[in-house]
Design a protein around this motif. Structure first.
Motif, short mmCIF file in Angstrom:
data_model
loop_
_atom_site.label_atom_id
_atom_site.label_comp_id
_atom_site.label_asym_id
_atom_site.label_seq_id
_atom_site.Cartn_x
_atom_site.Cartn_y
_atom_site.Cartn_z
N MET A 275 25.25 -20.89 -11.61
CA MET A 275 23.85 -20.88 -12.02
C MET A 275 22.90 -20.74 -10.83
SD MET A 275 23.52 -21.05 -15.21
CE MET A 275 24.67 -21.15 -16.51
N ALA A 276 23.33 -21.19 -9.67
CA ALA A 276 22.46 -21.14 -8.50
C ALA A 276 22.11 -19.72 -8.09
CB ALA A 276 23.12 -21.87 -7.33
N ARG A 277 22.88 -18.73 -8.56
CA ARG A 277 22.62 -17.34 -8.20
C ARG A 277 21.48 -16.73 -9.01
NH1 ARG A 277 28.31 -14.46 -8.08
NH2 ARG A 277 26.98 -12.76 -7.44
N TYR A 278 21.03 -17.40 -10.06
CA TYR A 278 19.93 -16.90 -10.86
C TYR A 278 18.60 -17.18 -10.16
CZ TYR A 278 22.93 -16.06 -14.87
OH TYR A 278 23.90 -15.58 -15.71
N PRO A 279 17.56 -16.39 -10.42
CA PRO A 279 16.25 -16.65 -9.81
C PRO A 279 15.78 -18.07 -10.16
CG PRO A 279 16.24 -14.54 -10.91
CD PRO A 279 17.54 -15.21 -11.27
N GLY A 280 15.33 -18.79 -9.17
CA GLY A 280 14.89 -20.16 -9.39
C GLY A 280 16.05 -21.14 -9.46
N GLY A 281 17.29 -20.66 -9.33
CA GLY A 281 18.45 -21.54 -9.28
C GLY A 281 19.01 -21.97 -10.61
N SER A 282 18.51 -21.42 -11.72
CA SER A 282 18.99 -21.85 -13.03
C SER A 282 18.52 -20.89 -14.11
CB SER A 282 18.45 -23.26 -13.33
OG SER A 282 18.61 -23.59 -14.68
N ILE A 283 19.25 -20.85 -15.23
CA ILE A 283 18.77 -20.05 -16.36
C ILE A 283 17.60 -20.73 -17.06
CG2 ILE A 283 20.97 -18.88 -16.78
CD1 ILE A 283 21.43 -20.81 -19.10
N LYS A 284 17.27 -21.95 -16.64
CA LYS A 284 16.12 -22.66 -17.21
C LYS A 284 14.89 -22.61 -16.31
CE LYS A 284 18.91 -25.69 -20.01
NZ LYS A 284 19.14 -27.03 -20.50
N SER A 285 15.01 -21.93 -15.17
CA SER A 285 13.89 -21.86 -14.22
C SER A 285 12.77 -20.98 -14.79
CB SER A 285 14.36 -21.29 -12.89
OG SER A 285 14.64 -19.90 -13.03
N PRO A 286 11.54 -21.22 -14.35
CA PRO A 286 10.43 -20.36 -14.79
C PRO A 286 10.64 -18.90 -14.43
CG PRO A 286 9.59 -22.33 -13.68
CD PRO A 286 11.08 -22.34 -13.52
N GLU A 287 11.27 -18.65 -13.28
CA GLU A 287 11.51 -17.27 -12.86
C GLU A 287 12.46 -16.56 -13.82
OE1 GLU A 287 10.76 -19.76 -9.13
OE2 GLU A 287 11.91 -19.99 -10.96
N TRP A 288 13.56 -17.22 -14.19
CA TRP A 288 14.50 -16.59 -15.10
C TRP A 288 13.91 -16.47 -16.51
CZ3 TRP A 288 18.05 -13.23 -15.00
CH2 TRP A 288 18.84 -13.01 -16.13
N ARG A 289 13.15 -17.46 -16.93
CA ARG A 289 12.49 -17.38 -18.25
C ARG A 289 11.56 -16.18 -18.33
NH1 ARG A 289 12.26 -22.85 -21.26
NH2 ARG A 289 13.73 -24.07 -20.06
N ALA A 290 10.85 -15.90 -17.24
CA ALA A 290 9.95 -14.74 -17.22
C ALA A 290 10.75 -13.44 -17.34
CB ALA A 290 9.12 -14.74 -15.94
N ILE A 291 11.88 -13.36 -16.65
CA ILE A 291 12.74 -12.17 -16.75
C ILE A 291 13.26 -12.03 -18.18
CG2 ILE A 291 14.97 -11.19 -16.06
CD1 ILE A 291 14.40 -12.40 -13.24
N ARG A 292 13.73 -13.14 -18.76
CA ARG A 292 14.27 -13.11 -20.12
C ARG A 292 13.19 -12.66 -21.11
NH1 ARG A 292 16.63 -18.35 -20.70
NH2 ARG A 292 14.66 -19.06 -21.52
N LYS A 293 11.97 -13.14 -20.93
CA LYS A 293 10.87 -12.74 -21.82
C LYS A 293 10.58 -11.25 -21.68
CE LYS A 293 6.18 -13.78 -23.10
NZ LYS A 293 4.86 -13.83 -22.54
N ARG A 294 10.56 -10.76 -20.44
CA ARG A 294 10.28 -9.34 -20.19
C ARG A 294 11.35 -8.45 -20.84
NH1 ARG A 294 10.83 -9.11 -14.84
NH2 ARG A 294 12.78 -7.97 -14.86
N ILE A 295 12.62 -8.82 -20.70
CA ILE A 295 13.71 -8.04 -21.28
C ILE A 295 13.66 -8.13 -22.81
CG2 ILE A 295 16.23 -7.75 -21.40
CD1 ILE A 295 14.84 -6.86 -18.74
N GLY A 296 13.33 -9.30 -23.34
CA GLY A 296 13.19 -9.47 -24.79
C GLY A 296 12.09 -8.59 -25.36
N GLU A 297 10.98 -8.55 -24.67
CA GLU A 297 9.87 -7.71 -25.15
C GLU A 297 10.25 -6.23 -25.07
OE1 GLU A 297 6.67 -9.17 -22.72
OE2 GLU A 297 6.30 -10.87 -24.08
N ARG A 298 10.98 -5.86 -24.03
CA ARG A 298 11.43 -4.47 -23.90
C ARG A 298 12.33 -4.07 -25.06
NH1 ARG A 298 15.58 -3.28 -19.25
NH2 ARG A 298 17.01 -4.00 -20.85
N SER A 299 13.22 -5.00 -25.47
CA SER A 299 14.19 -4.69 -26.53
C SER A 299 13.61 -4.87 -27.93
CB SER A 299 15.41 -5.60 -26.38
OG SER A 299 15.11 -6.92 -26.79
N GLY A 300 12.40 -5.41 -28.01
CA GLY A 300 11.85 -5.72 -29.34
C GLY A 300 12.56 -6.91 -29.96
N TRP A 301 13.17 -7.74 -29.10
CA TRP A 301 13.93 -8.93 -29.52
C TRP A 301 15.07 -8.56 -30.45
CZ3 TRP A 301 13.34 -12.96 -26.51
CH2 TRP A 301 12.17 -13.04 -25.76
N LYS A 302 15.74 -7.44 -30.11
CA LYS A 302 16.93 -6.99 -30.84
C LYS A 302 18.01 -6.65 -29.84
CE LYS A 302 14.48 -5.12 -34.79
NZ LYS A 302 14.27 -3.96 -35.66
#
Length: 140
Positions: free
Chosen positions: A1-28
């Motif tokens: 998990m330490a290799r993810y931005p912010g050190g975790s999949i729960k970090s604000p940095e990773w959450r922002a990436i996850r949101k961006r990818i979700g919006e790109r995919s239309g949440w599908k």
């Protein structure tokens, strides 16, 4: 998990990436089109792997996402009912490479398929390391 931005999949940095990818995919799912947080039945239809969005009765090809039919759940040959939870997959399996071209929003089925060989290699390495026996692959 330490290799993810912010050190975790729960970090604000990773959450922002996850949101961006979700919006790109239309949440599908970017492979089959299964929508995030939706209850689906997995089964087969017309000799193909398929999933049905339970609330709508719509049946889709599990590999292409193409709509195949609309029917009642009782008529669909379901073998499993589950909630789709989309996750962000690293296409090259490198958690430090977070460029959009390396990330895909995938359902459980397609993320596990993408990572199957990677997981098998890691499991084999773990088993070898527990046994105390050297392997030629470890020497390379």
């Amino acid at each position: 998990m330490a290799r993810y931005p912010g050190g975790s999949i729960k970090s604000p940095e990773w959450r922002a990436i996850r949101k961006r990818i979700g919006e790109r995919s239309g949440w599908k799912c970017e492979t089959c089109g299964a929508p995030h947080m939706t209850i689906v039945a997995r089964g087969s239809y017309g000799g193909r792997d398929a999933y049905m969005i339970v609330d709508a009765g719509e049946v889709f090809d599990a590999e292409t996402g193409l709509k195949m039919a609309t029917m009642k759940l009782s008529a669909f040959g379901a073998y499993r009912v589950l909630k789709i939870v989309l996750t962000v997959a690293h296409l090259n399996h490198d958690e430090t490479c977070n460029e959009d071209g390396n990330l895909a929003h995938l359902c459980q089925r397609h993320h596990l398929r993408l990572d199957a060989k990677h997981h098998a290699r890691n499991a084999a390495r773990t088993r070898r390391n527990r046994g105390g026996q050297l392997d030629l692959e470890d020497m390379l």
